[in-house]
Motif scaffolding. Structure first.
Motif, PDB file in Angstrom:
ATOM      1  N   UNK A  53       0.807  -1.239   0.000  1.00  0.00           N
ATOM      2  CA  UNK A  53       0.000   0.000   0.000  1.00  0.00           C
ATOM      3  C   UNK A  53       0.828   1.270   0.000  1.00  0.00           C
ATOM      4  N   UNK A  54       1.932   1.309   0.749  1.00  0.00           N
ATOM      5  CA  UNK A  54       2.732   2.531   0.848  1.00  0.00           C
ATOM      6  C   UNK A  54       4.172   2.348   0.369  1.00  0.00           C
ATOM      7  N   UNK A  55       4.440   1.320  -0.394  1.00  0.00           N
ATOM      8  CA  UNK A  55       5.723   1.181  -1.058  1.00  0.00           C
ATOM      9  C   UNK A  55       6.888   0.778  -0.162  1.00  0.00           C
ATOM     10  N   UNK A  56       8.078   1.120  -0.616  1.00  0.00           N
ATOM     11  CA  UNK A  56       9.312   0.740   0.072  1.00  0.00           C
ATOM     12  C   UNK A  56       9.549   1.666   1.268  1.00  0.00           C
ATOM     13  N   UNK A  57       9.765   1.083   2.428  1.00  0.00           N
ATOM     14  CA  UNK A  57       9.890   1.854   3.669  1.00  0.00           C
ATOM     15  C   UNK A  57      11.159   2.702   3.681  1.00  0.00           C
ATOM     16  N   UNK A  58      11.062   3.860   4.352  1.00  0.00           N
ATOM     17  CA  UNK A  58      12.227   4.709   4.536  1.00  0.00           C
ATOM     18  C   UNK A  58      13.303   3.970   5.341  1.00  0.00           C
ATOM     19  N   UNK A  59      14.549   4.192   4.983  1.00  0.00           N
ATOM     20  CA  UNK A  59      15.648   3.555   5.687  1.00  0.00           C
ATOM     21  C   UNK A  59      16.038   2.197   5.139  1.00  0.00           C
ATOM     22  N   UNK A  60      15.353   1.742   4.085  1.00  0.00           N
ATOM     23  CA  UNK A  60      15.709   0.472   3.463  1.00  0.00           C
ATOM     24  C   UNK A  60      17.113   0.580   2.867  1.00  0.00           C
ATOM     25  N   UNK A  61      17.979  -0.333   3.217  1.00  0.00           N
ATOM     26  CA  UNK A  61      19.363  -0.284   2.745  1.00  0.00           C
ATOM     27  C   UNK A  61      19.501  -0.617   1.272  1.00  0.00           C
ATOM     28  N   UNK A  62      20.571  -0.127   0.670  1.00  0.00           N
ATOM     29  CA  UNK A  62      20.804  -0.343  -0.764  1.00  0.00           C
ATOM     30  C   UNK A  62      20.926  -1.822  -1.117  1.00  0.00           C
ATOM     31  N   UNK A  68      17.731  -3.836  -3.856  1.00  0.00           N
ATOM     32  CA  UNK A  68      18.889  -4.408  -4.535  1.00  0.00           C
ATOM     33  C   UNK A  68      18.809  -4.202  -6.046  1.00  0.00           C
ATOM     34  N   UNK A  69      17.602  -4.227  -6.588  1.00  0.00           N
ATOM     35  CA  UNK A  69      17.425  -4.027  -8.030  1.00  0.00           C
ATOM     36  C   UNK A  69      17.981  -2.679  -8.475  1.00  0.00           C
ATOM     37  N   UNK A  70      17.774  -1.650  -7.647  1.00  0.00           N
ATOM     38  CA  UNK A  70      18.269  -0.316  -7.967  1.00  0.00           C
ATOM     39  C   UNK A  70      19.784  -0.251  -7.840  1.00  0.00           C
ATOM     40  N   UNK A  71      20.320  -0.862  -6.784  1.00  0.00           N
ATOM     41  CA  UNK A  71      21.761  -0.874  -6.570  1.00  0.00           C
ATOM     42  C   UNK A  71      22.479  -1.565  -7.728  1.00  0.00           C
ATOM     43  N   UNK A  72      21.963  -2.712  -8.148  1.00  0.00           N
ATOM     44  CA  UNK A  72      22.553  -3.428  -9.284  1.00  0.00           C
ATOM     45  C   UNK A  72      22.488  -2.570 -10.538  1.00  0.00           C
ATOM     46  N   UNK A  73      21.346  -1.938 -10.767  1.00  0.00           N
ATOM     47  CA  UNK A  73      21.152  -1.155 -11.990  1.00  0.00           C
ATOM     48  C   UNK A  73      22.184  -0.042 -12.121  1.00  0.00           C
ATOM     49  N   UNK A  74      22.272   0.816 -11.113  1.00  0.00           N
ATOM     50  CA  UNK A  74      23.174   1.960 -11.275  1.00  0.00           C
ATOM     51  C   UNK A  74      24.641   1.563 -11.138  1.00  0.00           C
TER      52      UNK A  74
END
Length: 235
Positions: A53-62, A68-74
């Motif tokens: 409902x409210x997406x990825x929580x604040x403070x979620x580590x890379x 992890x999908x974002x970390x791998x991408x960039x």
């Protein structure tokens, strides 16, 4: 313009002539554009978490599963561009400039548009959302951001970044194909054919299994009150 493939080059700063190993250039570029870049694309397309409902929580580590999908991408894309710039620089130095071959045209085009992918990402705008770095989770008036509100800036960024990325991959395939025609290396030719087939199979299987998630809903949530969800309520 010289389209002959040099086999050695004199480097003044070393004061000697060295042999040119074009197979190393090939493996460097193949690693960048047929391993790192596709892995980065597959990660951001298929590894995003299921929407909440409210997406990825604040403070979620890379390195958390949810980011992890974002970390791998960039990470992979920045690394690929760095390797490509190094490979292009070496090729220009040992060829003593632009050779004028089709491979050189497609190769430089690939690197230029690859760099444009990074430049375009710098203009993607602010993040926003309930869990944004500068948001108060209890006050929706603080949630505004280019991505959360899907402003024109964000829309144009996505329109270019996604389509420009696929165009750059097409240039990379053209560069690899003309490179193999110019200097045949069995291992490179076989690897290109195999990896293209494997990547197609991976994309089809992950798509068929339902791993592709909408980026906005994955990041910000599938609650109907989120701005872009309201705008797409008919979907």
């Amino acid at each position: 313009m010289n389209t002959q493939i040099p086999t050695e080059v004199y480097l003044a700063f070393l004061g000697r002539t060295i042999d040119i190993h074009w197979d190393r250039h090939a493996f460097l570029m193949i690693t960048a554009w047929f391993v790192l870049v596709p892995a980065g694309v597959i990660a951001i397309r298929f590894f995003k978490p299921l929407p909440k409902p409210d997406g990825i929580a604040r403070g979620t580590g890379r390195f958390d599963r949810n980011l992890l999908w974002w970390t791998i991408h960039w990470t992979f894309l920045y690394t690929a561009i760095a390797l490509s710039l190094a490979g292009m620089t070496v090729a220009l130095v040992v060829s003593k400039g632009f050779s004028g071959s089709l491979h050189a045209v497609f190769g430089i085009g690939t690197v230029v548009f690859g760099c444009m992918q990074i430049v375009s990402a710098w203009f993607r705008g602010t993040h926003g959302g309930k869990h944004g770095a500068h948001s108060d989770p209890s006050d929706p008036s603080t949630w505004h951001g280019d991505h959360y509100d899907m402003t024109p800036r964000r829309r144009w960024f996505e329109a270019y970044h996604k389509n420009g990325g696929y165009f750059t991959l097409a240039l990379a395939i053209a560069a690899a194909s003309t490179g193999v025609q110019q200097l045949w290396i069995d291992a490179v030719a076989v690897f290109i054919l195999v990896i293209l087939g494997v990547l197609l199979m991976i994309a089809v299987v992950l798509e068929g299994w339902g791993y592709r998630q909408d980026t906005y809903r994955s990041v910000y949530g599938n609650h109907p009150d989120h701005p872009f969800n309201k705008a797409r309520k008919h979907l």
